[in-house]
Design an enzyme around this catalytic site. Structure first.
Site, PDB file in Angstrom:
ATOM      1  N   ASP A  33     -29.874  95.834  -2.238  1.00  0.00           N
ATOM      2  CA  ASP A  33     -30.230  96.625  -3.418  1.00  0.00           C
ATOM      3  C   ASP A  33     -31.761  96.746  -3.499  1.00  0.00           C
ATOM      4  O   ASP A  33     -32.459  95.733  -3.457  1.00  0.00           O
ATOM      5  CB  ASP A  33     -29.681  95.889  -4.649  1.00  0.00           C
ATOM      6  CG  ASP A  33     -29.789  96.692  -5.917  1.00  0.00           C
ATOM      7  OD1 ASP A  33     -29.751  97.933  -5.849  1.00  0.00           O
ATOM      8  OD2 ASP A  33     -29.900  96.065  -6.995  1.00  0.00           O
ATOM      9  N   GLU A  71     -33.556 106.503  -3.034  1.00  0.00           N
ATOM     10  CA  GLU A  71     -33.789 106.813  -4.453  1.00  0.00           C
ATOM     11  C   GLU A  71     -34.852 107.898  -4.572  1.00  0.00           C
ATOM     12  O   GLU A  71     -35.891 107.840  -3.916  1.00  0.00           O
ATOM     13  CB  GLU A  71     -34.240 105.556  -5.213  1.00  0.00           C
ATOM     14  CG  GLU A  71     -34.556 105.826  -6.688  1.00  0.00           C
ATOM     15  CD  GLU A  71     -34.814 104.534  -7.476  1.00  0.00           C
ATOM     16  OE1 GLU A  71     -34.147 103.511  -7.204  1.00  0.00           O
ATOM     17  OE2 GLU A  71     -35.686 104.560  -8.358  1.00  0.00           O
ATOM     18  N   SER A  97     -25.601  99.006 -16.858  1.00  0.00           N
ATOM     19  CA  SER A  97     -25.225  98.082 -17.937  1.00  0.00           C
ATOM     20  C   SER A  97     -25.718  98.651 -19.262  1.00  0.00           C
ATOM     21  O   SER A  97     -26.861  99.113 -19.347  1.00  0.00           O
ATOM     22  CB  SER A  97     -25.899  96.717 -17.738  1.00  0.00           C
ATOM     23  OG  SER A  97     -25.455  96.104 -16.561  1.00  0.00           O
TER      24      SER A  97
HETATM   25  P1  13P Z   1     -28.524  96.929 -14.690  1.00  0.00           P
HETATM   26  O1  13P Z   1     -29.051  95.557 -14.550  1.00  0.00           O
HETATM   27  O2  13P Z   1     -29.211  97.700 -15.757  1.00  0.00           O
HETATM   28  O3  13P Z   1     -27.046  96.960 -14.770  1.00  0.00           O
HETATM   29  O4  13P Z   1     -28.909  97.711 -13.320  1.00  0.00           O
HETATM   30  C1  13P Z   1     -28.381  97.267 -12.121  1.00  0.00           C
HETATM   31  C2  13P Z   1     -28.940  98.031 -10.971  1.00  0.00           C
HETATM   32  O5  13P Z   1     -29.232  99.202 -11.051  1.00  0.00           O
HETATM   33  C3  13P Z   1     -29.086  97.325  -9.706  1.00  0.00           C
HETATM   34  O6  13P Z   1     -29.675  98.112  -8.728  1.00  0.00           O
HETATM   35  O1  G3H Z   2     -32.099  96.742  -9.916  1.00  0.00           O
HETATM   36  C1  G3H Z   2     -32.395  95.590 -10.196  1.00  0.00           C
HETATM   37  C2  G3H Z   2     -31.351  94.538 -10.220  1.00  0.00           C
HETATM   38  O2  G3H Z   2     -30.929  94.304 -11.534  1.00  0.00           O
HETATM   39  C3  G3H Z   2     -31.855  93.312  -9.532  1.00  0.00           C
HETATM   40  O3  G3H Z   2     -32.741  92.617 -10.325  1.00  0.00           O
HETATM   41  O4  G3H Z   2     -34.667  92.147  -8.823  1.00  0.00           O
HETATM   42  O5  G3H Z   2     -34.183  90.698 -10.819  1.00  0.00           O
HETATM   43  O6  G3H Z   2     -32.704  90.625  -8.812  1.00  0.00           O
HETATM   44  P1  G3H Z   2     -33.641  91.445  -9.658  1.00  0.00           P
HETATM   45 ZN    ZN Z   3     -31.100  99.504  -9.471  1.00  0.00          ZN
END
Ligand code: 13P
Ligand code: G3H
Ligand code: ZN
Length: 284
Positions: free
Chosen positions: A82, A134, A211
């Site tokens: 991610d 993105e 979320s």
């Molecule tokens: P949220 O934490 O707002 O659900 O976003 C998650 C996300 O986009 C991870 O890439």
């Molecule tokens: O997009 C972001 C995710 O919620 C991951 O968050 O970088 O704190 O692990 P993090």
């Molecule tokens: Zn994200």
């Protein structure tokens, strides 16, 4: 079962008109919650790790836990990086066993974002690894910016068409009004923009910062072509709230299993709810 590429899951989601949940993991309990929820819902699932998660747990632990979790269920599971930002780190993740990666060049000027995304696509595709990119800036709820400034960061539909054509990327995260973290008010999604992007871009669309977005808005986004929905904050809330409750009610509790077990159950429950909301329940 070994990890499946995200693109295989999104192709089925496209045909079925639903979205696959992509859930962030940072520790063993959340990894287990993700596959337990997916198995209970008989749903395909994407487990994803951010750079922060990799830094916290270690890449070897993330992959080993995710592998063990995927092997323990019958449903298809993908392991996705991610918000990867560096080419080398992406190569490390592929080498370690991830089945999918995100190259987030959204902070870069357009042509640089295109160049790095293209480079990742060229290296990942021959290995059967999916790539998400993105365009536009999704940002965080903590970023102190006005609504008009945020709108200026939204994905431009024409630019999205150009970006996909130039990069050959497999899926695209778009900025249409969501943000990472806890919302202060109710987020308002730009569905017209999503519809326009969708008419010009023929690859699956990814929604980040999901979320706290009202259920009806999530459903509408899926109706308009979103095929991967990212959830992290709601899992964190469920997990930590449950752990806090145990500790609050039992201040002398010292067994981590008694604290983290209920947290894992709470995370499983919220992930099951999301899977049902995204329409992927029963689609494994
Ligand atoms: P949220 O934490 O707002 O659900 O976003 C998650 C996300 O986009 C991870 O890439
Ligand atoms: O997009 C972001 C995710 O919620 C991951 O968050 O970088 O704190 O692990 P993090
Ligand atoms: Zn994200």
């Amino acid at each position: 079962m070994s990890f499946v590429p995200v693109e295989d899951l999104l192709k089925d989601a496209e045909a079925g008109g639903y979205a696959v949940g992509a859930f962030n993991c940072n520790n063993m309990e959340i990894v287990q919650a993700i596959v337990r929820a997916a198995e209970a819902e008989n749903a395909p699932v994407i487990m994803q790790a951010s750079q922060g998660a990799i830094k916290y747990a270690g890449i070897g632990f993330i992959v080993a836990m995710a592998r063990e979790a995927a092997a323990s269920v019958k449903v298809p599971v993908a392991l996705h990086l991610d918000h990867g930002t560096g080419f080398e780190q992406i190569m490390w993740c592929i080498r370690a066993g991830f089945s999918s990666v995100m190259i987030d060049g959204s902070k870069m000027p357009l042509e640089e974002n295109i160049a790095i995304t293209r480079r990742v696509v060229e290296c990942a595709y021959p290995l059967g690894i999916s790539v998400e990119a993105e365009l536009g800036r999704i940002g965080g709820t903590e970023d102190d910016i006005s609504v008009s400034d945020r709108e200026a960061m939204f994905t431009d539909p024409e630019e999205a068409r150009y970006f996909v054509e130039k990069t050959g990327v497999g899926s695209l995260a778009v900025a249409i009004g969501t943000a990472h973290g806890r919302y202060k008010g109710e987020p308002r999604l730009d569905f017209d923009r999503l519809e326009k992007i969708r008419s010009l871009v023929k690859i699956p669309i990814v929604l980040h910062g999901s979320s706290g977005v009202p259920d009806e808005a999530i459903k509408e986004a899926i109706r308009l072509g979103v095929r991967k929905v990212n959830i992290d904050t709601n899992i964190r809330e469920a997990f930590v709230d449950a752990a806090r409750k145990v500790v609050g009610e039992n201040p002398n509790e010292i067994d981590p299993r008694k604290v983290l077990g209920p947290a894992r159950d709470a995370a499983t429950e919220i992930i099951r709810e999301k899977i049902r909301l995204f329409g992927s329940s029963g689609k494994a």
